[in-house]
Structures are given as C-alpha cells and as structure tokens.
Design an enzyme around this catalytic site. Structure first.
Site, short mmCIF file in Angstrom:
data_model
loop_
_atom_site.label_atom_id
_atom_site.label_comp_id
_atom_site.label_asym_id
_atom_site.label_seq_id
_atom_site.Cartn_x
_atom_site.Cartn_y
_atom_site.Cartn_z
N TYR A 15 3.84 6.78 10.22
CA TYR A 15 3.05 5.58 9.89
C TYR A 15 3.86 4.59 9.06
CZ TYR A 15 -1.20 2.88 8.90
OH TYR A 15 -2.15 1.88 8.82
N TYR A 33 -9.40 5.17 7.65
CA TYR A 33 -9.50 5.59 9.05
C TYR A 33 -10.60 6.63 9.12
CZ TYR A 33 -5.10 3.32 10.38
OH TYR A 33 -4.11 2.40 10.66
N HIS A 44 0.84 -1.20 0.00
CA HIS A 44 0.00 0.00 0.00
C HIS A 44 0.87 1.25 0.00
CE1 HIS A 44 -3.99 -1.87 1.66
NE2 HIS A 44 -3.55 -2.45 0.56
N LYS A 88 1.69 0.14 15.24
CA LYS A 88 3.08 0.16 15.69
C LYS A 88 3.51 -1.06 16.51
CE LYS A 88 4.36 3.66 13.63
NZ LYS A 88 4.28 2.97 12.37
N PRO A 130 -3.62 0.16 18.94
CA PRO A 130 -3.34 -0.28 17.57
C PRO A 130 -3.58 0.76 16.48
CG PRO A 130 -5.44 -1.17 18.31
CD PRO A 130 -4.83 -0.47 19.49
#
Length: 391
Positions: free
Chosen positions: A384, A201, A72, A298, A294
């Site tokens: 991220y 998200y 991704h 990480k 979560p």
C-alpha cells in the site's frame, strides 16, 4: 510541428513525463482531447505512495503537496464490531500522502506552462502513425478545425483506456488480460470535515465502504454498489444512511458526520493489462497500458512509476542512441504493474461482499489475520505504501 517526443494525453502521466524529459533537455509536445478546464477539474485518485512523493519533490513539484497534503502513517481496517489500525511507518518505514490527482495535475500544468511547454487541448481525430519506424508521427485536428501533424522521434501514449495509442499496437503483437468485477463504487465528494484521521476500509454484509478525504474540510466516500447501478437512484439521505451503517456510526462512540454532497459518480471496477508496453517507437504509460480497481490506491502511482522509468530510457535512446533502457522498459514496468494488479485484486476481493456466505467467512478470516499478524500487516503495508522506485 516537429518535436523529439509526442505525448498523447495531458493527464498526470503525460504531464509528468513532459516535465521529466525537460530535465534531460528533451523537447515534447502534449496533445489532449479534453479542454484545459476539464483536465484541471476532474476528480480522481487521492493517495500518493511514498516513492511518488519523493519523485515529485525531487523534480521541484512538491511545494504545495507538502504544504497542503495530508501525511498519513496508515489506515484503519474494519468489519462489524471491530476496527484495527495498521501503522505503515512502524511496519515498513513508509507512509502515504492524501493529495488529490486534481491537485497533482494543477501543479504539473502550472510547471509546464511556466516552462513554455506546448500543451494542445481539445484536439479530435487523434491517430498515431509509423510507430514501427524511427520517424513516427501523430495527426489530429485542433480546436479551430485545422489538421495538425506532429513529427517526432518517439510517441508516448498517456491517453488512457479509450485513446488511440493502445490500439496502435498491432493486434498480432499485443496480448491483454482483463477481469471485470460484479460490483462498482458509488463515490461522493462532500463538503464536510472528515470523520476520521486516516482512511477507513470497511467490510460489511451490505457491501464495502471507504471513508477517505481530500482536505481538512472535504470528505471523499465510497459505497459498494452493483455493476450498472444508476447514480440517480441514490439520494443524499440514502447515501449517508448506508455509509453510517457500513462504517459503524455509533460503534465505540465513533460518529460519521454528514454534510452537503457536491458530486456523485459510479465507478466500474475492472483489472486490465496490455503487453508489451513498447512497440517500435511507441511507448505506453498509465491507463493506456493497465487499469486496476481503486481499492489498492495504485492507478495514479503506477502511471507515475511508468514515466519515471520511461524518461531516462527515452533520454538514453534519443540523446546517446543507447537503446538498452528503452528495450527493457516494458518488461521492467510490467513487473511492477503485475505486483500492483495482484495487490489491487487482493484488496478488492478481501473487502467486497459478493453475497456468498462461504466467501464472507473467508474474507473475515483474512481480515483478522491481516489485522493481528505482523506478517500479514507488513505485507499490506509494504504494497500500500508502495515499493521503492528506482528513478
């Protein structure tokens, strides 16, 4: 038994450490309370940072990942009426891979078993002893009820938050920080093709939602629920209705495709850090030393970063009697831990509705800034996709 390194815990961090140590010709024994089937079957995290993939690939563990994993470039950020894509590769030159922790564990177990690694499952009464000497040892009872003792030159606790290793550091020598969040995640694994190309998200007045995936045919989805929520109170219909509302079914023609749910679970949300991560000849890695919510993806990556630092440190200590890297391990690892802890907290507090209308407006303002500001988007992308890992 006698070995050079006794590893408590056969999760990804313990198995990867054993694999990395073997590359230095260092012997290890891994003991695990769960069964082999349980270790191979448990569903956990699913996002690998760029550096984690590089680490696995460099050590011969990347073949199935590159064949079956999903690469991704970024994620989608959403709130009611708006969805914005952040392209991490354009922003920071690094993306992520969707490849479940279950699959990472399978690859690691297969590699260690091919190498003849000692993996001892279903042990009980595990204890760590004499870690303040150069002759530490681990005791446990094996699956046949026989008491075992493993003498080692170093012990590594990869046994998570409920294992004995964390507590083997004397109370007077350790310091802990913890935050418990007032919400949890209801996670579901569904046998349906993902309705999105990359993770969504979603901030929503009813609570956060996340659309992830495990493969082209399996979706992983999450809903924010109150802390202490019972999974039995959530029927399949209720779950899909809530996901459709929070993820924006019908918004700009986008459709959420429901399907059979094969697994449901409720995951509490908390942050925890323990320092130091080294006491004498005991070293802590992964969830034994730190836990993050979560939201920032990480947990697994931090555990892998820990052992990437620890393997060469142990090699220098045990083979060359050079303790410099081992002495620096805790401080070096904790710098990354606290950066990831902050990022996970930031993502969590930005995306989870807490019922306060003032906080809700601040969250929306922050989301708009991240989605429309190059600086904001780069900051999220850099954290991220993962900071560089000097392994």
């Amino acid at each position: 038994m006698r070995t050079q390194v006794a590893i408590v815990g056969a999760g990804p961090s313990g198995l990867l450490l054993s694999h990395l140590l073997a590359a230095h010709d260092i012997e290890s024994v891994v003991v695990e309370t769960r069964s082999r089937a349980h270790v191979l079957g448990r569903v956990r995290a699913g996002i690998l940072e760029h550096s984690s993939v590089e680490l696995l690939t460099a050590h011969g563990l990347g073949q199935r990942l590159t064949e079956e994993g999903l690469r991704h470039r970024g994620i989608h950020l959403q709130w009611p009426g708006e969805r914005h894509r952040l392209d991490f590769v354009e922003l920071v030159g690094r993306g992520v891979w969707v490849y479940g922790q279950t699959e990472v564990t399978k690859d690691l177990v297969a590699a260690r078993e091919r190498a003849g690694q000692q993996l001892v499952y279903e042990v009980t009464d595990t204890e760590v002893h004499d870690v303040d000497t150069d002759r530490p040892y681990v005791t446990c009872v094996d699956a046949d009820g026989v008491a075992q003792r493993i003498d080692a030159e170093a012990v590594v606790g990869c046994d998570g938050s409920f294992g004995p290793s964390r507590h083997a550091v004397p109370e007077a020598a350790r310091r802990t920080w913890e935050r418990t969040y007032p919400y949890a995640w209801l996670g579901v694994l569904a046998d349906v093709a993902p309705s999105t190309d990359e993770l969504i998200y979603a901030w929503h007045p009813d609570g956060f939602a996340l659309h992830s995936m495990r493969s082209p045919t399996v979706s992983r989805l999450y809903l924010q629920v109150p802390q202490g929520e019972r999974v039995e109170d959530w029927s399949d219909d209720r779950i899909w209705t809530a996901l459709a509302a929070r993820l924006g079914h019908g918004q700009d023609g986008w459709t959420l495709n429901p399907g059979p749910i094969r697994e449901k679970s409720v995951l509490p949300m908390r942050s925890f850090v323990q320092s130091p991560m080294r006491y004498g000849r005991l070293f802590l890695a992964g969830d034994a030393a730190h836990i993050v919510p979560p939201t920032g993806a990480k947990g697994l990556n931090l555990a892998m970063a820990d052992v990437a630092l620890l393997a060469p440190a142990l090699a220098a200590l045990l083979l060359r009697k050079d303790g410099a890297l081992a002495d620096a391990y805790s401080a070096t690892a904790l710098r990354r831990v606290w950066r990831s802890t902050h990022f996970s907290w930031w993502m969590t507090t930005m995306l989870h509705h807490n019922g306060d209308p003032f906080d809700a407006e601040l969250q929306l303002s922050q989301l708009r800034w991240v989605a429309t500001s190059q600086a904001g988007a780069r900051g999220l992308a850099e954290n991220y996709a993962g900071l560089p890992l000097d392994w």
